[in-house]
Structures are given as structure tokens and as C-alpha cells.
Design a protein around this motif. Structure first.
Motif, PDB file in Angstrom:
ATOM      1  N   MET A   1      24.320  29.134  41.000  1.00 30.20           N
ATOM      2  CA  MET A   1      24.559  30.207  40.051  1.00 30.20           C
ATOM      3  C   MET A   1      24.434  31.562  40.745  1.00 30.20           C
ATOM      4  O   MET A   1      25.109  32.496  40.386  1.00 30.20           O
ATOM      5  N   SER A   2      23.560  31.671  41.741  1.00 28.91           N
ATOM      6  CA  SER A   2      23.381  32.949  42.411  1.00 28.91           C
ATOM      7  C   SER A   2      24.652  33.373  43.141  1.00 28.91           C
ATOM      8  O   SER A   2      24.952  34.558  43.227  1.00 28.91           O
ATOM      9  N   GLU A   3      25.421  32.402  43.646  1.00 34.02           N
ATOM     10  CA  GLU A   3      26.693  32.714  44.304  1.00 34.02           C
ATOM     11  C   GLU A   3      27.684  33.289  43.291  1.00 34.02           C
ATOM     12  O   GLU A   3      28.372  34.262  43.570  1.00 34.02           O
ATOM     13  N   GLU A   4      27.736  32.685  42.103  1.00 31.44           N
ATOM     14  CA  GLU A   4      28.617  33.199  41.052  1.00 31.44           C
ATOM     15  C   GLU A   4      28.185  34.590  40.602  1.00 31.44           C
ATOM     16  O   GLU A   4      29.014  35.458  40.368  1.00 31.44           O
ATOM     17  N   GLN A   5      26.887  34.786  40.478  1.00 37.63           N
ATOM     18  CA  GLN A   5      26.375  36.086  40.055  1.00 37.63           C
ATOM     19  C   GLN A   5      26.690  37.147  41.103  1.00 37.63           C
ATOM     20  O   GLN A   5      27.062  38.263  40.772  1.00 37.63           O
ATOM     21  N   ALA A   6      26.571  36.791  42.363  1.00 36.63           N
ATOM     22  CA  ALA A   6      26.899  37.729  43.440  1.00 36.63           C
ATOM     23  C   ALA A   6      28.385  38.068  43.416  1.00 36.63           C
ATOM     24  O   ALA A   6      28.769  39.230  43.622  1.00 36.63           O
ATOM     25  N   ALA A   7      29.229  37.071  43.138  1.00 36.90           N
ATOM     26  CA  ALA A   7      30.670  37.314  43.046  1.00 36.90           C
ATOM     27  C   ALA A   7      30.980  38.237  41.872  1.00 36.90           C
ATOM     28  O   ALA A   7      31.827  39.131  41.968  1.00 36.90           O
ATOM     29  N   ARG A   8      30.278  38.044  40.754  1.00 42.04           N
ATOM     30  CA  ARG A   8      30.480  38.914  39.590  1.00 42.04           C
ATOM     31  C   ARG A   8      30.084  40.349  39.922  1.00 42.04           C
ATOM     32  O   ARG A   8      30.785  41.291  39.589  1.00 42.04           O
ATOM     33  N   GLU A   9      28.950  40.512  40.568  1.00 41.45           N
ATOM     34  CA  GLU A   9      28.489  41.855  40.924  1.00 41.45           C
ATOM     35  C   GLU A   9      29.469  42.534  41.873  1.00 41.45           C
ATOM     36  O   GLU A   9      29.752  43.727  41.735  1.00 41.45           O
ATOM     37  N   ALA A  10      30.032  41.788  42.809  1.00 38.74           N
ATOM     38  CA  ALA A  10      31.034  42.340  43.733  1.00 38.74           C
ATOM     39  C   ALA A  10      32.297  42.733  42.970  1.00 38.74           C
ATOM     40  O   ALA A  10      32.898  43.782  43.235  1.00 38.74           O
ATOM     41  N   PHE A  11      32.694  41.899  42.020  1.00 35.77           N
ATOM     42  CA  PHE A  11      33.873  42.202  41.206  1.00 35.77           C
ATOM     43  C   PHE A  11      33.657  43.484  40.408  1.00 35.77           C
ATOM     44  O   PHE A  11      34.501  44.377  40.393  1.00 35.77           O
TER      45      PHE A  11
ATOM     46  N   LEU B   1      34.879  45.770  29.197  1.00 34.78           N
ATOM     47  CA  LEU B   1      35.062  44.556  29.979  1.00 34.78           C
ATOM     48  C   LEU B   1      34.047  43.527  29.497  1.00 34.78           C
ATOM     49  O   LEU B   1      32.842  43.760  29.560  1.00 34.78           O
ATOM     50  N   LEU B   2      34.539  42.409  29.010  1.00 28.88           N
ATOM     51  CA  LEU B   2      33.693  41.309  28.557  1.00 28.88           C
ATOM     52  C   LEU B   2      33.745  40.213  29.609  1.00 28.88           C
ATOM     53  O   LEU B   2      34.780  39.992  30.232  1.00 28.88           O
ATOM     54  N   GLY B   3      32.633  39.518  29.788  1.00 29.30           N
ATOM     55  CA  GLY B   3      32.586  38.440  30.765  1.00 29.30           C
ATOM     56  C   GLY B   3      31.972  37.186  30.180  1.00 29.30           C
ATOM     57  O   GLY B   3      31.037  37.255  29.390  1.00 29.30           O
ATOM     58  N   ASP B   4      32.522  36.049  30.572  1.00 26.22           N
ATOM     59  CA  ASP B   4      31.983  34.759  30.145  1.00 26.22           C
ATOM     60  C   ASP B   4      30.580  34.602  30.717  1.00 26.22           C
ATOM     61  O   ASP B   4      30.334  34.947  31.870  1.00 26.22           O
ATOM     62  N   GLN B   5      29.657  34.091  29.931  1.00 29.23           N
ATOM     63  CA  GLN B   5      28.264  33.965  30.362  1.00 29.23           C
ATOM     64  C   GLN B   5      27.863  32.541  30.730  1.00 29.23           C
ATOM     65  O   GLN B   5      26.712  32.305  31.068  1.00 29.23           O
ATOM     66  N   SER B   6      28.791  31.601  30.642  1.00 28.77           N
ATOM     67  CA  SER B   6      28.426  30.220  30.950  1.00 28.77           C
ATOM     68  C   SER B   6      28.635  29.925  32.437  1.00 28.77           C
ATOM     69  O   SER B   6      29.584  30.400  33.056  1.00 28.77           O
ATOM     70  N   TRP B   7      27.727  29.127  32.990  1.00 32.12           N
ATOM     71  CA  TRP B   7      27.793  28.770  34.392  1.00 32.12           C
ATOM     72  C   TRP B   7      29.139  28.125  34.687  1.00 32.12           C
ATOM     73  O   TRP B   7      29.664  27.350  33.915  1.00 32.12           O
ATOM     74  N   GLY B   8      29.711  28.460  35.795  1.00 29.23           N
ATOM     75  CA  GLY B   8      31.014  27.930  36.177  1.00 29.23           C
ATOM     76  C   GLY B   8      32.164  28.778  35.680  1.00 29.23           C
ATOM     77  O   GLY B   8      33.303  28.571  36.086  1.00 29.23           O
ATOM     78  N   ASN B   9      31.879  29.728  34.785  1.00 33.40           N
ATOM     79  CA  ASN B   9      32.937  30.577  34.228  1.00 33.40           C
ATOM     80  C   ASN B   9      32.641  32.069  34.370  1.00 33.40           C
ATOM     81  O   ASN B   9      33.247  32.888  33.686  1.00 33.40           O
ATOM     82  N   LEU B  10      31.716  32.424  35.243  1.00 36.57           N
ATOM     83  CA  LEU B  10      31.365  33.828  35.404  1.00 36.57           C
ATOM     84  C   LEU B  10      32.524  34.639  35.990  1.00 36.57           C
ATOM     85  O   LEU B  10      32.480  35.858  36.015  1.00 36.57           O
ATOM     86  N   HIS B  11      33.570  33.962  36.440  1.00 37.05           N
ATOM     87  CA  HIS B  11      34.735  34.636  37.012  1.00 37.05           C
ATOM     88  C   HIS B  11      35.793  34.948  35.949  1.00 37.05           C
ATOM     89  O   HIS B  11      36.862  35.451  36.278  1.00 37.05           O
TER      90      HIS B  11
END
Length: 95
Positions: A1-11, A38-48
Motif C-alpha cells: 500500500m505504501s507504494e500506491e500511496q507514494a505513487a498517489r503523492e507523486a501524481f 479531484l476525487l480519488g478512490d480510497q480502496s487498496w489497489g485502486n489508488l490510481h
């Protein structure tokens, strides 16, 4: 999940200046942007996954050039710009 969160923060870091700049553009005859959300999905695997809501005056295209600031490989689906608010809750809907 931390990788997805880092990708979201970069985005967010990449798109924030471009989305904020929509509100600062010179006025045009129509399609002037008054609000961006800007709305973002909050479920793991869909943070993108994101949903961008843009309010603009008139029925004109707000002219957002997504290709100028979205990362390579990003997919954008536009549903149009001819929508208007019919009701709003909790404060709207009173006729």
C-alpha cells in the motif's frame, strides 16, 4: 500500500500546479473555470483512479489539455461539458 500511496503523492504533486492554474487563466467568453475538485478512490489497489470535476460558466469547453501534465500512459475519459446543476444537497433541492 505504501507504494500506491507514494505513487498517489507523486501524481498529486505533478498535477496540482496545472489544476490550480485553471482558476487563474484570463477570462474568456465561455468555459471559464470557477471550481476544480479531484476525487480519488480510497480502496487498496485502486489508488490510481481519479475523478476530476470542473465547474465552468456557459456551455463552452473549458479547454483542459490533459496531455500536457498527466503522466505518460494515463487514460482520460471525458463525459462532456454540457452538464448543469439541477439539485444540490444538503442545501439545495428546495423549489
Amino acid at each position: 500500500m505504501s507504494e500506491e500511496q507514494a505513487a498517489r503523492e507523486a501524481f498529486l504533486k505533478a498535477v496540482n500546479p496545472h489544476l490550480a492554474a485553471l482558476l487563474e487563466r484570463p477570462l474568456r467568453r465561455t468555459g471559464n473555470v470557477s471550481k476544480v475538485e479531484l476525487l480519488g478512490d480510497q480502496s487498496w489497489g485502486n489508488l490510481h483512479r481519479y475523478l476530476l470535476l470542473v465547474e465552468a460558466d456557459g456551455v463552452g469547453d473549458p479547454g483542459i489539455e490533459f496531455g500536457l501534465f498527466l503522466p505518460p500512459g494515463a487514460t482520460v475519459t471525458e463525459i462532456g461539458w454540457g452538464y448543469m446543476s439541477l439539485e444540490e444537497w444538503p442545501n439545495g433541492g428546495e423549489h
